[in-house]
Design an enzyme around this catalytic site. Structure first.
Site, mmCIF file in Angstrom:
data_model
loop_
_atom_site.group_PDB
_atom_site.id
_atom_site.type_symbol
_atom_site.label_atom_id
_atom_site.label_comp_id
_atom_site.label_asym_id
_atom_site.label_seq_id
_atom_site.Cartn_x
_atom_site.Cartn_y
_atom_site.Cartn_z
ATOM 1 N N SER A 63 16.549 -30.987 -24.226
ATOM 2 C CA SER A 63 18.408 -30.752 -23.583
ATOM 3 C C SER A 63 19.049 -31.352 -25.041
ATOM 4 C CB SER A 63 18.148 -31.859 -22.693
ATOM 5 O OG SER A 63 19.799 -31.947 -22.074
ATOM 6 N N ASP B 166 23.851 -26.149 -23.623
ATOM 7 C CA ASP B 166 23.360 -27.005 -24.258
ATOM 8 C C ASP B 166 22.439 -26.087 -24.276
ATOM 9 O OD1 ASP B 166 22.459 -27.240 -22.080
ATOM 10 O OD2 ASP B 166 21.879 -29.857 -21.973
ATOM 11 N N ASP C 199 18.926 -26.892 -23.465
ATOM 12 C CA ASP C 199 19.080 -25.870 -21.984
ATOM 13 C C ASP C 199 19.347 -25.509 -21.145
ATOM 14 O OD1 ASP C 199 19.648 -28.400 -21.909
ATOM 15 O OD2 ASP C 199 17.641 -28.787 -20.153
ATOM 16 N N ASP D 283 21.760 -26.876 -19.285
ATOM 17 C CA ASP D 283 22.618 -26.978 -17.914
ATOM 18 C C ASP D 283 23.631 -27.962 -18.260
ATOM 19 O OD1 ASP D 283 21.531 -29.547 -19.284
ATOM 20 O OD2 ASP D 283 20.664 -30.229 -18.205
HETATM 21 MG MG MG Z 1 20.644 -30.590 -20.783
#
Ligand code: MG
Length: 455
Positions: free
Chosen positions: A100, A244, A246, A248
Site C-alpha cells: 500500500s 497511493d 495500490d 485504494d
Molecule cells: Mg493502499
C-alpha cells in the site's frame, strides 16, 4: 514451529521489509497455507508496481500451485481491481501483493476471502496457525496448479463502475473536466487513463509509469502533494487527484492548487451519495466528524468501527450501509463492492461536481469544516504498542472516552485519538478540532504522554 521474524502480521495480511523480514520463504509459506485453506481452485493474484513485486509474485505462484491452486495472473493492478476479480464465483480466493502506502523497500501479502473482502480476523488467524504448524495440503505431482494469464480485470472493474445507477456519465462528460492525476509510479497508471478517457476528461498525468520507483512519499497526504498542487495551477485544471501505489486511497487538490486533506475525499463522496440515497454510513473511529454532520443533514447516521478496511466492510455488510469508507482517502461504495476504491471515489466526486456546477473549492467550503492533525511515534521492533495505549487508558480513567479502537478522548467539539497501528511499528496520534492550532495542541499533549510511557 516456523519462526516469523521482523514481520508485521495483522488482519490485513503480512508485511515486511524485503530481504529482512519478507523473504521468498515467507511468501511461499503464506501462499501454501492460503491455498490449503481455500483451495483447490483458481486464486486471483495481482500486485502493485513495487520493484520487489516479481520476487514475491513468483514465490506466491510456487506456493499456490504446489497445493493444487491455479493462479489467475492479472499482473499489475489496483487493490480494488484484484478484490473485484476475486468476487467472481469461479475463483476460490485472491492474494494482493502490495505494501500500500509503505515506503518502497516494503512489500506485503494481503489475503482476500472468496468474497473479495480482506480476511476476517478469525480466517487470518487460521492461516497464521497453518504457517506456524506447517500444515500444508500439498498436491500430488499430477495435480499441480497452472498459471492462467488474465487481461480483463481492469476493464471488468471499470465497466462495473460505469453501470452504477447513481452515476450519470453523460452529465460528467458534458463538463469536460480537466484533471491532473499523480499516480506516484504505482498501479494507478494501469487504470486511470481509461477511466478519464471514458468520462471525457482531459487528463494530465504525473508519474503514471508503474515502475515502483516512487518519486514522492507514497501516502497521499497534503505534505506530499506539492508537485500536484503546482501542476493543477499551471494547467488551469478543475481538479487534482492523487492515489497511493495500490490505488485504494484518493486525495483531492482544488482548482486553486490547495490539497483538501484526505478526510474530505470521503466527506465529498458521502455528501453526494446521501443526497441521492439517505441511509447508514460506516466509517472508522478516527475519521472526521464532518461525516456525522453531513449524515445528520441528510437524515442519515454514521456507525464507527475499529480502524482497518475489514472492520468497516464487515459492519457495512451487516447493516446494509449505503456508504462506507475510511478518512485516509478510502472511499467504499457498497453497491460496487466492499473495498476501498479510488476509481469509484473519483467517479462519485466528479458526479457531485457535475451536479453542483460549482468549482471544487466552493463545494468543499460548503461542507462542515474541521481541521485534523495526524502524527505518529515510531517504536523499535519488539515494543508493545498496545500495552502503552492500555497504560494511557488507565491514566484517563476519569475522562470521557471512546474505546472502539485504542483510546479516543472526547471533548465538546474536538477529539484526540491514540492507537497502535496494525501495519507498522508505530503509535498513531490524531486530533480533530475546529482549528488546526487547537488540534495540534491536543496532539502535542498526548504525544508527550506516550513518550513518557515508551521505554
Ligand atoms: Mg493502499
Amino acid at each position: 514451529m516456523t519462526a516469523l521474524k521482523n514481520l508485521m502480521i495483522s488482519v490485513s495480511g503480512v508485511r515486511g521489509i524485503v530481504g529482512d523480514g519478507l523473504t521468498p520463504d515467507v511468501a511461499v509459506k503464506f501462499a501454501q497455507a492460503y491455498g490449503s485453506t481455500f483451495g483447490p481452485g483458481p486464486v486471483v493474484v495481482g500486485r502493485d508496481s513495487r520493484a520487489t513485486g516479481d520476487m514475491v509474485k513468483y514465490a506466491i505462484w510456487s506456493g499456490l500451485i504446489s497445493v493444487g491452486c491455479d493462479v489467475i495472473d492479472i499482473g499489475i493492478a489496483p487493490t480494488p481491481t484484484t478484490q473485484i476479480a476475486t468476487e467472481k464465483h469461479e475463483h476460490v480466493g485472491g492474494i494482493i501483493i502490495t505494501a500500500s502506502h509503505n515506503p518502497r523497500e516494503w512489500n506485503a501479502l494481503k489475503l482476500l476471502s472468496p468474497e473479495g473482502l480482506f480476511l476476517s480476523p478469525d480466517a487470518g488467524a487460521q492461516i497464521l496457525r497453518r504457517v506456524q504448524n506447517e500444515e500444508y495440503r500439498f498436491a500430488p505431482w499430477d495435480k499441480m496448479g497452472k498459471i492462467i494469464p488474465s487481461t480483463t480485470a481492469i476493464d471488468d472493474h471499470l465497466q462495473a463502475i460505469y453501470r452504477l445507477p447513481i452515476l450519470d456519465l453523460e452529465a460528467i462528460r458534458k463538463r469536460r473536466f480537466k484533471i491532473v492525476a499523480d499516480c506516484c509510479n504505482g498501479a494507478g497508471g494501469t487504470i486511470l487513463p481509461q477511466l478519464f478517457s471514458h468520462l471525457h476528461c482531459e487528463a494530465i498525468f504525473l508519474h503514471p509509469e508503474p515502475t515502483g520507483f516512487f518519486p514522492r512519499s507514497p501516502e497521499p497526504i497534503p505534505e506530499h502533494l506539492t508537485e500536484l498542487s503546482e501542476a493543477v495551477v499551471k494547467h488551469n485544471a478543475d481538479l487534482g487527484v492523487a492515489v497511493d501505489p495500490d490505488v485504494d486511497r484518493l486525495a483531492l487538490v482544488s482548482e486553486k492548487g490547495l490539497p483538501l486533506g484526505e478526510e474530505y475525499t470521503l466527506a465529498m463522496a458521502t455528501a453526494f451519495v446521501l443526497s441521492q440515497t439517505p441511509g447508514d454510513v460506516v466509517t472508522n473511529a478516527s475519521t472526521t466528524r464532518a461525516l456525522d454532520d453531513i449524515a445528520a443533514a441528510n437524515n442519515s447516521r454514521v456507525h464507527r468501527t475499529p480502524v482497518g478496511e475489514i472492520h468497516v466492510a464487515m459492519k457495512a455488510a451487516a447493516i446494509k450501509a449505503v456508504m462506507a469508507g475510511e478518512g485516509n482517502g478510502g472511499v467504499m461504495y457498497p453497491p460496487l463492492h466492499l473495498g476501498r476504491d479510488a476509481m469509484v471515489g473519483i467517479a462519485l466526486v466528479l458526479q457531485l461536481l457535475a451536479r453542483s456546477q460549482a468549482p471544487v473549492s466552493q463545494v468543499h467550503a460548503g461542507l462542515p469544516q474541521y481541521a485534523m492533525v495526524k502524527d505518529k511515534i515510531s517504536l523499535p521492533f519488539g515494543v508493545d504498542a498496545k500495552a502503552i495505549v492500555a497504560r494511557l487508558d488507565e491514566q484517563h480513567a476519569r475522562d470521557e472516552v471512546d474505546r472502539t479502537d485504542g483510546l479516543k478522548l472526547l471533548h465538546a467539539n474536538a477529539w484526540v485519538h491514540v492507537r497502535a497501528s496494525n501495519t507498522e511499528p508505530i503509535i498513531r496520534v490524531m486530533a480533530e478540532a475546529p482549528s488546526r492550532s487547537e488540534a495540534q495542541k491536543l496532539v502535542d499533549a498526548l504525544k508527550k504522554e506516550v513518550q513518557a510511557l515508551t521505554p
